[in-house]
Design an enzyme around this catalytic site. Sequence first.
Site, PDB file in Angstrom:
ATOM      1  N   THR A   1       0.927  -0.979   0.469  1.00 45.17           N
ATOM      2  CA  THR A   1      -0.326   0.241   0.114  1.00 45.17           C
ATOM      3  C   THR A   1       0.821   1.410  -0.016  1.00 45.17           C
ATOM      4  OG1 THR A   1      -0.330   0.034   2.096  1.00 45.17           O
ATOM      5  CG2 THR A   1      -1.805  -0.918   1.018  1.00 45.17           C
TER       6      THR A   1
ATOM      7  N   LYS B   1       4.229  -6.875   4.229  1.00 46.00           N
ATOM      8  CA  LYS B   1       3.300  -5.407   4.126  1.00 46.00           C
ATOM      9  C   LYS B   1       3.459  -4.645   5.349  1.00 46.00           C
ATOM     10  CE  LYS B   1       0.370  -3.475   3.301  1.00 46.00           C
ATOM     11  NZ  LYS B   1      -0.567  -2.294   4.390  1.00 46.00           N
TER      12      LYS B   1
ATOM     13  N   THR C   1       0.222  -4.978  13.073  1.00 42.99           N
ATOM     14  CA  THR C   1       0.277  -3.859  11.987  1.00 42.99           C
ATOM     15  C   THR C   1       0.582  -3.920  10.568  1.00 42.99           C
ATOM     16  OG1 THR C   1      -0.118  -2.164  13.659  1.00 42.99           O
ATOM     17  CG2 THR C   1      -0.436  -1.644  11.527  1.00 42.99           C
TER      18      THR C   1
ATOM     19  N   GLU D   1       6.269   4.862   6.652  1.00 46.38           N
ATOM     20  CA  GLU D   1       6.253   5.675   5.535  1.00 46.38           C
ATOM     21  C   GLU D   1       7.260   7.044   6.706  1.00 46.38           C
ATOM     22  OE1 GLU D   1       1.485   4.503   5.688  1.00 46.38           O
ATOM     23  OE2 GLU D   1       1.946   5.593   7.471  1.00 46.38           O
TER      24      GLU D   1
ATOM     25  N   ASN E   1       0.026   9.936   5.480  1.00 54.85           N
ATOM     26  CA  ASN E   1      -1.176   9.917   6.160  1.00 54.85           C
ATOM     27  C   ASN E   1      -1.748  11.115   5.729  1.00 54.85           C
ATOM     28  OD1 ASN E   1      -0.755   7.468   7.740  1.00 54.85           O
ATOM     29  ND2 ASN E   1       1.319   8.078   8.172  1.00 54.85           N
TER      30      ASN E   1
END
Length: 413
Positions: free
Chosen positions: A160, A186, A197, A284, A408
């Site tokens: 993602t 992932k 997560t 991220e 985000n």
Amino acid sequence: MSRFLSDGDVMTRPSPPGHLVDGVRLAAGAAGIRYTGRDDLVIIEVVKGSGCAAVFTRNAFCAAPVHVAKAHLSRTAPRYLLINAGNANAGTGRRGIQDAESSCAALARVGQCAAEEVLPFSTGVIGEHLPVERIAAALPDLMDRLDARAWPDAARAIMTTDRVPKLVSREFELHGRPARVTGISKGAGMICPDMATMLAFLATDAAVSPTLLQDCLRAAVAGSFNAITVDGDTSTNDACVLLATGACGNPPVRDTGTADGAALRKAVEAVCVDLATALVRDAEGATKLVTVRVDDAANADEARSVAYTIAHSPLVKTALFASDPNWGRILAAVGRAGIQDLEIERVRIYLGDVLIVEAGGRAPDYTEAAGAAVMARPEILIRVSLGRGLAEARVLTCDLSYDYVRINAEYRS
């Protein structure tokens, strides 16, 4: 964490037969679930009679595919895993369950098996209904293209916000025969324990008893996927699956106390550690890989509590991003970790090998230049010695950058 992953390990370099697992075939394709111009749907097929172990998120709002996968796994072993990216099918109520079940039924028709022999997994945006028709339409082509060499394609398709795919293999020996564990995963945000997560799918060609397979996976997850955090947010969709085809022809492994059992456990743990490390390295907006180690604790629980308080602290994480040796933030995190009767005079805090805190305050020999030199590194160790016992814990985390906020903030745009 036993070691950090090298940059060369986080990749999809073609290396057949290095990743192949006898008895496993995969296919990836584009179903247009959310993304355009990229694959977002994966089938993993295992030979009939394969074993399966799995662990799932403990989030009370767990996604529809988690409910369905658990129910199916309680009835029979899977022949197929069905994984989609771009849509989490979470927060979708009863329809979400129906959509997950319908997707399984669609693959079962193409694969000529029972719907209960399909386990569904989803990742992506929460609160949107799964486009079952697009998934069903893509399945015949994927079934026709199943290939033992398609691990790299699958690793890319389940991404993602990941920047790079994660694919790891380990070879070992069972009863004099070569065996292999291969895994993909992932995850880059919403990373926190109680499944950390993410999605992860591992397979081995070893023959393993069902009980030992589950025990191996739980132990491996405890020291890998459940020992990392990016942002403290636990997802609705976490799952980690370990398949065992038995194709290498060894007598079934039943006990980790044997040489075969120890070899299997070590290989599964190594793959999980490498994949978990790759998740944090690819977090991220992350620019630094950080190990928080707490030792000399009275017990493992308080060691983990201190480690996670530091690893979750936005102030610590932003200081890491700035390469700012603001050790007061680390000190404050230790102090608010909830450790009863903590004797701060016995606590020592290190940045790498640099002692920054002792006897309740700044270490006499500490200099800002020494702290800044450690904080400028791409990989950093924060070590806290509590002076209370022999227990320890390690947590892998990262810094918090401008890009984390941007990614985000723009995720659903």
